[in-house]
Design a protein around this motif. Structure first.
Motif, short mmCIF file in Angstrom:
data_model
loop_
_atom_site.label_atom_id
_atom_site.label_comp_id
_atom_site.label_asym_id
_atom_site.label_seq_id
_atom_site.Cartn_x
_atom_site.Cartn_y
_atom_site.Cartn_z
N VAL A 356 0.85 -1.20 0.00
CA VAL A 356 0.00 0.00 0.00
C VAL A 356 0.87 1.25 0.00
N ALA A 357 1.87 1.26 0.87
CA ALA A 357 2.75 2.43 0.97
C ALA A 357 3.51 2.67 -0.32
N ARG A 358 4.01 1.59 -0.94
CA ARG A 358 4.81 1.75 -2.16
C ARG A 358 3.95 2.14 -3.36
N ALA A 359 2.63 1.95 -3.24
CA ALA A 359 1.73 2.34 -4.33
C ALA A 359 1.44 3.83 -4.32
N LEU A 360 1.71 4.50 -3.20
CA LEU A 360 1.33 5.90 -3.04
C LEU A 360 2.36 6.85 -3.63
N ASP A 361 1.89 7.84 -4.36
CA ASP A 361 2.71 8.96 -4.80
C ASP A 361 2.46 10.09 -3.81
N ALA A 398 13.63 4.49 4.50
CA ALA A 398 13.61 3.18 5.15
C ALA A 398 12.50 2.30 4.61
N LEU A 399 11.51 2.91 3.99
CA LEU A 399 10.43 2.17 3.36
C LEU A 399 10.57 2.18 1.85
N GLY A 400 10.98 3.31 1.30
CA GLY A 400 11.12 3.43 -0.14
C GLY A 400 10.00 4.26 -0.73
N GLY A 401 10.25 4.82 -1.90
CA GLY A 401 9.28 5.68 -2.55
C GLY A 401 8.29 4.90 -3.40
N GLN A 402 7.51 5.65 -4.16
CA GLN A 402 6.49 5.05 -5.00
C GLN A 402 7.11 4.12 -6.04
N ASP A 403 6.63 2.89 -6.09
CA ASP A 403 7.18 1.89 -7.00
C ASP A 403 6.09 0.85 -7.25
N THR A 404 5.39 1.00 -8.37
CA THR A 404 4.27 0.12 -8.67
C THR A 404 4.71 -1.34 -8.80
N ALA A 405 5.83 -1.56 -9.47
CA ALA A 405 6.30 -2.94 -9.66
C ALA A 405 6.63 -3.59 -8.34
N GLU A 406 7.29 -2.85 -7.45
CA GLU A 406 7.64 -3.41 -6.15
C GLU A 406 6.39 -3.69 -5.33
N ALA A 407 5.40 -2.82 -5.42
CA ALA A 407 4.15 -3.03 -4.70
C ALA A 407 3.48 -4.32 -5.17
N ALA A 520 2.31 -10.61 -14.02
CA ALA A 520 1.94 -9.99 -15.30
C ALA A 520 0.49 -9.58 -15.27
N GLY A 521 0.25 -8.38 -15.79
CA GLY A 521 -1.12 -7.88 -15.88
C GLY A 521 -1.77 -7.61 -14.55
N ALA A 522 -0.94 -7.29 -13.54
CA ALA A 522 -1.48 -7.07 -12.21
C ALA A 522 -2.43 -5.90 -12.15
N ALA A 523 -2.22 -4.94 -13.04
CA ALA A 523 -3.07 -3.75 -12.99
C ALA A 523 -4.42 -3.98 -13.65
N ALA A 524 -4.58 -5.14 -14.27
CA ALA A 524 -5.78 -5.37 -15.06
C ALA A 524 -7.01 -5.58 -14.20
N GLY A 525 -6.84 -6.09 -12.99
CA GLY A 525 -8.01 -6.34 -12.15
C GLY A 525 -7.60 -6.49 -10.71
N ALA A 526 -8.60 -6.63 -9.84
CA ALA A 526 -8.35 -6.76 -8.42
C ALA A 526 -7.68 -8.10 -8.12
N ARG A 561 -5.67 1.07 -6.80
CA ARG A 561 -6.31 0.28 -7.86
C ARG A 561 -5.30 -0.14 -8.92
N LYS A 562 -4.28 0.68 -9.13
CA LYS A 562 -3.27 0.37 -10.14
C LYS A 562 -2.42 -0.84 -9.78
N VAL A 563 -2.39 -1.19 -8.49
CA VAL A 563 -1.63 -2.38 -8.09
C VAL A 563 -2.55 -3.53 -7.74
N GLY A 564 -3.87 -3.37 -7.98
CA GLY A 564 -4.80 -4.46 -7.78
C GLY A 564 -5.53 -4.46 -6.46
N ILE A 565 -5.45 -3.35 -5.71
CA ILE A 565 -6.13 -3.26 -4.42
C ILE A 565 -7.40 -2.43 -4.58
#
Length: 714
Positions: A356-361, A398-407, A520-526, A561-565
């Protein structure tokens, strides 16, 4: 309580590291001899003027949320108005400067210093020889001793909200003369400057009855530039009058009237001329800004974005409705956070919290709130301090910035996969959400969501201590210590990858284990796991002034939503928001704020302390409403509070903050805006930022005078 979060609105809280995380925290905490605190992002905006330019006399009518239930700041129902009154009528040994750092108050204190450290810490206070109570008695050791006894926690007949610091004192006694007070500590206490501010007379602190009841509705004896004249609950006003016993610079104003005006009624009260000074929500602030521009006067930057556009559309035909006022803007000593409830559910897994944290900008969220207001839009990098305060350092790496792939990789490692089998809800089965809630559905359906204070979020204070209701009885998840050790061992197997992660600003445990690929295609759906979709309940208050909160919540939901949550937004009544949802743990995600303190070793500890089981089987969370804590953080706080080396204490707190970031229980987003409408001829008052107001300098300009370019007396 302010509607932006959990925090101090009333005023506004020695073990080796475990092997797996010790090196990482030492590196990532960034402890060095360099001052990492920086400067405040925004200075105070109070129309400073030299005292010679301020007229003698006049009444300042100042809007507050409510007439306080108690005048005793050490009681649980004290609020912001309680603190405001105390600042004007009672002694404070220290007050805060423009950087939020404590400074000796010379009106009461000639000097204060640690004179002994062995065998015990002793602080010697030398009082101003002119300092007297309004009944003529000298302020002295008897007052210090009475306050210590009342707040030490040893006598349970005193109904105190907090004992921090006073419980470490062993004795208080007279020094070499009547102007000296010796305070001996049984245990070392780094935040000793936080004590005896405010200081109540022994008449209030001397007996439980006087403490519990006597100071709730009246203060017969005071010692400030103002005295308490009247508390009028019928007309919702508190009147402070210039004190004839004050020995310092005489107050310019004859009276200050604190008038209870709801926040959604303040623009109308300003237009009607019944108040002179009021903090506003962004929509009302936009109206003041537009009126100033229409008049061709004032220096206020026009509000932009939704608040400004809405104000323009609503008040296009009456921009002259607030002539004579201007908007004064700064940033509060408080930050808005996204809270993640780690007690149970998906967020009990720290990998999901980190995802959740890594998904945030966070930068985009800060800009969405602050840029339209013309305020610096930088994300907050610490849980314990804000830029400019002594303990501040950006430890978010210590947590890291926004990173969709890592999330996505973290979620995959936790077993949440896209397109997984989902069990259909059985007919008649209750949907997620507590009974009585108004459900707003997913973020796309939450256009008319909810909120509360100036920027639409809640602020919780040290005195907003709700009773500890029984938390949901679930087995505690594996501790972060154990998981950190496992992951630390795994990361150590590949030194190059470990070093690469440190260069990215992340800590061991802040990333998915090596070899975990983003699906793969994680952003496509929940995502789903064990037949259940990954849906988080996002609880928001439903009061007025909600636009900013809706904006932030919707943007967060879109990012997740972009990371499937998926998120399900639930709107709840303001009066039940904390008691029935935040304090009792009935939420997954929530937006609220904490104030920062000049003394985080004391004031921030209850917010991040590791919850422990109580005797009745419930979980004692103190003020840690996310239910996320670690032994290491507790140990670092204890070490920081027990050292008298201020540099060492700051370093320990910065290490604690790094671990709080890595645990991902709360994600600081942005510093709260402070928007104040003030009469243009009112000086030395407005948006104070970090600094304690100087009440004796407030007033109205003399006829024909202009504000001086320099700051007022501090």
């Amino acid at each position: 309580m302010s509607h932006d979060g959990v925090g101090l609105r009333s005023v506004m809280r020695s073990v080796s590291f475990l092997t797996a995380g010790a090196l990482a925290v030492s590196v990532l905490a960034g402890c060095s001899s360099e001052d990492q605190a920086g400067k405040p992002l925004a200075g105070q905006d109070v129309a400073p003027a030299a005292r010679a330019r301020v007229a003698d006399g006049g009444t300042l009518r100042w809007a507050v949320d409510a007439v306080p239930e108690t005048l005793n700041t050490f009681q649980s129902d004290a609020d912001a108005a309680t603190g405001r009154i105390a600042q004007a009528v009672l002694p404070a040994m220290y007050r805060l400067n423009e950087n939020g750092r404590p400074e000796r108050n010379p009106d009461y204190l000639e000097s204060a210093k640690v004179v002994e450290t062995e065998p015990k810490q002793v602080v010697l206070y030398k009082l101003n020889q002119q300092a007297v109570w309004s009944d003529g008695r000298e302020i002295g050791a008897a007052d210090f001793a009475a306050q210590w006894r009342a707040l030490s926690g040893k006598d349970t007949a005193y109904w105190t909200a907090r004992n921090a610091g006073y419980d470490r004192i062993e004795k208080v006694e007279r020094g070499a003369n009547d102007l000296e007070v010796r305070v001996t500590f049984g245990r070392p206490y780094t935040d000793w400057r936080s004590l005896f501010s405010p200081l109540y007379p022994k008449d209030v602190m001397g007996t439980p009855d006087a403490f519990n009841d006597g100071a709730r509705r009246k203060l017969k004896v005071t010692a400030g530039p103002f005295a308490l004249k009247k508390v009028d609950r019928k007309d919702d006003e508190v009147t402070l009058a210039r004190s004839p016993r004050w020995w310092g610079q005489p107050a310019k104003l004859s009276e200050i009237v604190l008038r209870a005006v709801p926040r959604d009624k303040r623009a109308a009260a300003l237009a009607a001329g019944t108040i002179d000074l009021a903090e506003l929500d962004p929509e009302s602030a936009g109206r003041v800004s537009l009126a100033a521009r229409a008049a061709g006067k004032g220096t206020s930057t026009p509000l932009q974005g939704p608040a400004g556009r809405k104000a323009a559309a609503k008040d296009e035909s009456r921009q002259e409705a607030l002539p004579g006022f201007e908007l004064r803007k700064s940033l509060e000593p408080a930050y808005t956070q996204l809270a993640l409830n780690g007690a149970d559910g998906p967020l009990a897994d720290e990998r999901v919290r980190r995802a959740v944290a890594r998904a945030l900008d966070r930068e985009a969220l800060a800009k969405a709130v602050l840029k339209p207001l013309g305020l610096p839009a930088e994300p907050v990098g610490s849980h314990l301090a804000l830029s400019g305060q002594a303990h501040y350092a950006d430890n978010s790496g210590a947590l890291g910035g926004q990173d969709t792939a890592e999330a996505r990789a973290l979620l995959a490692d936790a077993g949440w996969v896209p397109g997984g089998p989902v069990k259909e809800q059985k007919k008649g089965e209750k949907a997620a959400g507590a009974e009585g809630e108004e459900k707003a559905g997913t973020s796309e359906e939450a256009e008319n969501g909810s909120a509360a204070d100036e920027d639409g979020t809640y602020i919780v204070g040290e005195d907003d201590k709700a009773p500890h209701e029984a938390d949901r009885e679930k087995k505690h998840p594996q501790s972060r210590t154990e998981k950190g050790e496992e992951l630390g061992k795994h990361l150590a197997q590949d030194g190059r990858q470990y070093a690469n992660q440190l260069n990215q600003g992340g800590a061991p445990g802040a990333y998915a284990p090596l070899g975990t690929a983003a699906p793969a295609g994680a952003a496509a759906g929940a995502l789903a796991k064990d037949g259940k979709p990954l849906t988080l309940r996002f609880v928001l208050p439903s009061g007025p002034g909600s636009q900013t909160l809706r904006t932030v919540a919707d943007r967060i939901s879109s990012m997740l939503r972009k990371v499937g949550i998926s998120t399900e937004i639930s709107k709840v009544a303001d009066e039940s928001y904390f008691k029935d949802h935040i304090a009792s743990g009935q939420y997954d995600l929530a937006l609220y704020s904490w104030p920062t303190s000049a003394f985080p070793a004391t004031d921030a500890r209850p917010i991040f302390v590791k919850p422990v089981p109580a005797a009745d089987g419930s979980l004692n969370v103190e003020q840690n409403y996310t239910r996320v804590g670690t032994d290491q953080v507790d140990q670092l706080f204890e070490q920081a509070i027990a050292t008298l080396d201020e540099s060492e204490s700051r370093g320990l707190l910065r290490k604690a903050d790094s671990r709080i970031w890595a645990a991902a229980g709360s994600i600081p987003l942005y510093q709260r805006p402070q928007l104040t409408a003030a009469r243009k001829n009112l000086v030395n008052a407005g948006s104070f930022g970090f600094q304690t107001p100087v009440y004796e300098d407030m007033g109205f300009l003399k006829k024909g005078a202009n504000p001086a370019p320099g700051p007022s007396r501090k």
